[in-house]
Design an enzyme around this catalytic site. Sequence first.
Site, short mmCIF file in Angstrom:
data_model
loop_
_atom_site.label_atom_id
_atom_site.label_comp_id
_atom_site.label_asym_id
_atom_site.label_seq_id
_atom_site.Cartn_x
_atom_site.Cartn_y
_atom_site.Cartn_z
N LYS A 81 -87.25 33.90 19.53
CA LYS A 81 -88.18 34.59 20.61
C LYS A 81 -87.38 33.48 21.21
O LYS A 81 -88.00 34.44 22.09
CB LYS A 81 -88.93 35.20 20.20
CG LYS A 81 -89.56 36.51 19.51
CD LYS A 81 -88.98 37.36 20.63
CE LYS A 81 -90.01 39.28 19.62
NZ LYS A 81 -89.70 40.11 20.30
N ASP A 128 -97.65 38.46 18.76
CA ASP A 128 -97.89 38.58 17.14
C ASP A 128 -97.93 37.32 17.57
O ASP A 128 -98.14 37.00 15.93
CB ASP A 128 -97.24 40.10 16.36
CG ASP A 128 -95.43 38.66 15.78
OD1 ASP A 128 -95.07 37.87 15.36
OD2 ASP A 128 -94.74 38.83 16.76
#
Length: 403
Positions: A81, A128
């Site tokens: 990410k 998350d």
Amino acid sequence: MGKLIWANNQQYLIQKNVEQVVPFLRNFSLEQVNRVGRFQRTYEKFESTPLRSLDAFASLVGVQSIFVKDESYRFNLNAFKVLGGVYAIGQYAAKKLGRNIDELSFEQLKSLEVRELLGDLTFISTTDGNHGRGVAWAARELGLKARIYMPAGSAEERLQNIKNEGAYAEITTMNYDDTVRYTSQLAKENDWVVIQDTMWEGYEEIPVWIMQGYTTLVKEAALQLEKAPTHVFLQAGVGSFAGAVVAFLQQYYEQKITFVLVEPFVANCYYESFKAGAEQFVTVGGEMQTIMAGLACGEPNPLAWDLLKTYTKVSICCDEEVAATGMRILGNPLATDARIIAGESGAAPVGCFYELMTNEQYTELKDTLQLDENSRVLFINTEGDTDVENYRNIVWHGKYAKI
């Protein structure tokens, strides 16, 4: 046995949809992807991640080859990410400075002079765990601030990892999509900058930058492969990661590739959209509690939806046992295959693939996808053991084992 349900995409390769997305594909051309990589490689510790060939696994299930791009090595952050977050923050800083990012390096953005010009910037995001950690890392490296909000049920270890990067972070009582709305409102009230890979009206530029950031790993994989893959299994979530992969590979290779999306049962917005045969996506809600925390999203990114409804053939949703099986397969390799430490979201596509290749209940799906001895299958392990306790419970102690 683990459970799968799937939906064929009724919008697949419809000509008007292809024509609609052609202009957007230019954001993921080889030229643009090279620009993204150039900036990311100005970070002094940048390294490409490995592509693993699992030949014994391929022989077991009856395909020509299986490759896994292992993003657990990325920037020492255990997930891919950061590629999106660091590029988006770099682009935002360049725009604020009135400069072209092609003229800037990561090291230049860390300079005291640039920090003074940027002022007291705070980036805010919902995560998350993996995306937020990447945003927090990039903000800390550049001497800026980050505030990260996590949906209900998020792992305490992932929260602490974000705090360790110097960001303010907390777990909310809301699901992912509602937390996104909450952070967007906080940003408006406090003049903070949202760094999110989903989009809504009035918030389109930064999500595209994040998607472009992801393409570095896809180009690396393409250069590491000797032949184009015939099949690519991709984690869905809001679809930004999958959309970026599809957009680049669709242009890079001059051959048909079968793209397959994978989602949890409780957050299966692409499955529901494909099942409905809709031109517009379907959203799902609720608590969306799943071990596949990175995929617990109920509302697609609209631009990612346009790409994925055009080029993705099937969406599969799976239960927790399937993701857990994928983790154990990758962590306990056959013969000389490399060991891969994969988290719940990272391993879900492998678990789905294994299930449909070995369970006669899914012969129809296997035939639909034309998976056979000529298939070259690519997976991307998007995360390592970002929740170590849960990883051990699954891989060591058999949690979510098939019964």
